[in-house]
Design a protein around this motif. Structure first.
Motif, mmCIF file in Angstrom:
data_model
loop_
_atom_site.group_PDB
_atom_site.id
_atom_site.type_symbol
_atom_site.label_atom_id
_atom_site.label_comp_id
_atom_site.label_asym_id
_atom_site.label_seq_id
_atom_site.Cartn_x
_atom_site.Cartn_y
_atom_site.Cartn_z
ATOM 1 N N HIS A 1 8.442 -31.727 34.579
ATOM 2 C CA HIS A 1 8.516 -33.116 35.047
ATOM 3 C C HIS A 1 8.610 -34.014 33.820
ATOM 4 O O HIS A 1 7.601 -34.361 33.207
ATOM 5 C CB HIS A 1 7.278 -33.426 35.900
ATOM 6 C CG HIS A 1 7.389 -34.677 36.702
ATOM 7 N ND1 HIS A 1 6.702 -34.879 37.889
ATOM 8 C CD2 HIS A 1 8.106 -35.811 36.510
ATOM 9 C CE1 HIS A 1 6.990 -36.068 38.369
ATOM 10 N NE2 HIS A 1 7.842 -36.659 37.546
ATOM 11 N N HIS B 1 14.799 -39.418 37.926
ATOM 12 C CA HIS B 1 14.601 -40.048 39.228
ATOM 13 C C HIS B 1 15.923 -40.196 39.966
ATOM 14 O O HIS B 1 16.896 -40.701 39.405
ATOM 15 C CB HIS B 1 14.057 -41.473 39.063
ATOM 16 C CG HIS B 1 12.625 -41.533 38.681
ATOM 17 N ND1 HIS B 1 11.609 -41.200 39.555
ATOM 18 C CD2 HIS B 1 12.019 -41.909 37.536
ATOM 19 C CE1 HIS B 1 10.448 -41.375 38.942
ATOM 20 N NE2 HIS B 1 10.660 -41.800 37.720
ATOM 21 N N GLU C 1 13.855 -35.439 40.202
ATOM 22 C CA GLU C 1 12.725 -35.927 40.998
ATOM 23 C C GLU C 1 13.330 -36.846 42.051
ATOM 24 O O GLU C 1 13.794 -37.946 41.745
ATOM 25 C CB GLU C 1 11.701 -36.694 40.147
ATOM 26 C CG GLU C 1 10.514 -37.195 40.992
ATOM 27 C CD GLU C 1 9.479 -37.981 40.199
ATOM 28 O OE1 GLU C 1 9.748 -38.350 39.036
ATOM 29 O OE2 GLU C 1 8.397 -38.244 40.774
ATOM 30 N N SER D 1 9.160 -36.430 45.664
ATOM 31 C CA SER D 1 8.071 -37.377 45.452
ATOM 32 C C SER D 1 8.125 -38.490 46.480
ATOM 33 O O SER D 1 9.206 -38.923 46.872
ATOM 34 C CB SER D 1 8.152 -37.995 44.055
ATOM 35 O OG SER D 1 7.851 -37.045 43.067
ATOM 36 N N HIS E 1 7.342 -42.163 46.517
ATOM 37 C CA HIS E 1 7.002 -43.405 45.806
ATOM 38 C C HIS E 1 6.992 -44.572 46.781
ATOM 39 O O HIS E 1 6.250 -45.520 46.608
ATOM 40 C CB HIS E 1 8.012 -43.719 44.693
ATOM 41 C CG HIS E 1 8.106 -42.684 43.611
ATOM 42 N ND1 HIS E 1 9.172 -41.825 43.508
ATOM 43 C CD2 HIS E 1 7.254 -42.366 42.598
ATOM 44 C CE1 HIS E 1 8.979 -41.026 42.457
ATOM 45 N NE2 HIS E 1 7.825 -41.334 41.897
ATOM 46 N N HIS F 1 3.122 -35.490 41.992
ATOM 47 C CA HIS F 1 1.930 -36.364 42.118
ATOM 48 C C HIS F 1 1.556 -36.622 43.592
ATOM 49 O O HIS F 1 1.706 -37.726 44.107
ATOM 50 C CB HIS F 1 2.120 -37.685 41.373
ATOM 51 C CG HIS F 1 3.459 -38.358 41.549
ATOM 52 N ND1 HIS F 1 3.905 -38.810 42.760
ATOM 53 C CD2 HIS F 1 4.441 -38.646 40.662
ATOM 54 C CE1 HIS F 1 5.102 -39.354 42.608
ATOM 55 N NE2 HIS F 1 5.454 -39.258 41.344
ATOM 56 N N ASP G 1 5.044 -35.358 33.427
ATOM 57 C CA ASP G 1 5.714 -36.600 33.854
ATOM 58 C C ASP G 1 5.957 -37.511 32.645
ATOM 59 O O ASP G 1 5.840 -38.737 32.734
ATOM 60 C CB ASP G 1 4.850 -37.321 34.914
ATOM 61 C CG ASP G 1 5.663 -38.187 35.869
ATOM 62 O OD1 ASP G 1 6.852 -38.417 35.594
ATOM 63 O OD2 ASP G 1 5.079 -38.643 36.877
HETATM 64 ZN ZN LIG Z 1 7.179 -39.944 40.343
#
Ligand SMILES: [Zn+2]
Ligand SMILES: [Zn+2]
Length: 261
Positions: free
Chosen positions: A8, A40, A81, A107, A109, A153, A222
């Motif tokens: 990550h 991302h 991600e 993920s 978010h 996460h 990350d």
């Molecule tokens: Zn993230």
């Protein structure tokens, strides 16, 4: 020596500060055997500056492949991600399924139109209990979509230190069971130490639940700049070992195998 991976990491292809090649020296210094980039990607939302432009995906994939071919002593993997957007699972799956990736981190978010990590003001005037419930629920739906190899996460909703009024243990238990059922790995994300909550994701008080439910684990930084690659990994591995974890999830062309540590 422990076989350590860090899957990550964000380079300047999304919101990281440096080019992919700048991460290699830090990864070697941190004693990692493998690293992977996970830019991302958010589909079906207004473009935001922390995301990679989908038009840059081919050059990203080529860039990482060239880096992999030119780098000795450390393996380099290509990941993404990807934001889970409810109601768009099929379309997201079709899009990322067509790409030559080693793994995909899913993920959450977004809760609705806003991201939960945009700032503490997101939480003001809202029921924290309700936010925890809907965050965990969204993660479970993401897991059950079958799109992702790793969940990023998984309790990001803790980022600003807001706590629910009752013990959230049942939420973790339910999430871990869904991860096991759908054979999805979770990450210990050490970057939480650099955020207001000042600890790893997920909450270490509930990490034992993932062990009891036998959910595959990996440790990820990350990192958004090279100095953070592999950050706090000794502590994370020690914690996992103490809790009885003894193997890590390693990915290659979206196939997982478990490596003892
Ligand atoms: Zn993230
Ligand atoms: Zn990230």
């Amino acid at each position: 020596m422990i076989y350590k991976t860090d899957y990550h990491m964000h380079s300047s292809y999304s919101d990281g500060r440096s080019a992919p090649e700048d991460y290699i020296a830090s990864a070697m210094a941190a004693g990692l055997s493998e690293i992977g980039f996970s830019e991302h990607l958010t589909l079906f939302k207004e473009p935001e500056d922390w995301n990679m432009n989908p038009a840059n995906i081919p050059s990203y994939i080529n860039h990482i492949e060239t880096l992999r071919n030119n780098t000795k002593n450390i393996k380099i993997k290509t990941g993404l991600e990807v934001d889970f957007i409810e109601g768009k699972a099929k379309e997201i799956d079709a899009f990322i399924g067509s790409l030559p990736l080693d793994y995909v981190i899913g993920s959450v978010h977004y809760l609705g139109e806003k991201t939960v990590d945009v700032g503490p003001e997101f939480y003001e005037g809202k029921s924290i209990d309700r936010l925890f419930e809907s965050y965990f629920n969204s993660v479970s739906v993401a897991v059950a979509s079958g799109i992702f190899d790793i969940i990023g996460h998984c309790d990001l909703i803790r980022i600003y230190g807001y706590k629910p009024s009752s013990d959230p243990e049942p939420l973790y238990r339910k999430m871990a069971k869904v991860m096991k059922t759908y054979d999805v790995a979770f990450e210990v994300n050490t970057n939480g130490r650099n955020r207001p909550l000042a600890d790893f994701y997920p909450d270490r008080r509930f990490l034992h639940i993932f062990r009891e439910e036998n959910v595959p684990v990996c440790v990820n930084s990350d990192a958004h700049f090279p100095a953070r690659v592999g950050q706090y990994f000794d502590e994370a591995y020690e914690l996992l070992r103490y809790l009885g974890f003894n193997e890590m999830a390693v990915f290659d062309k979206r196939i997982r195998r478990m490596v003892p540590f």
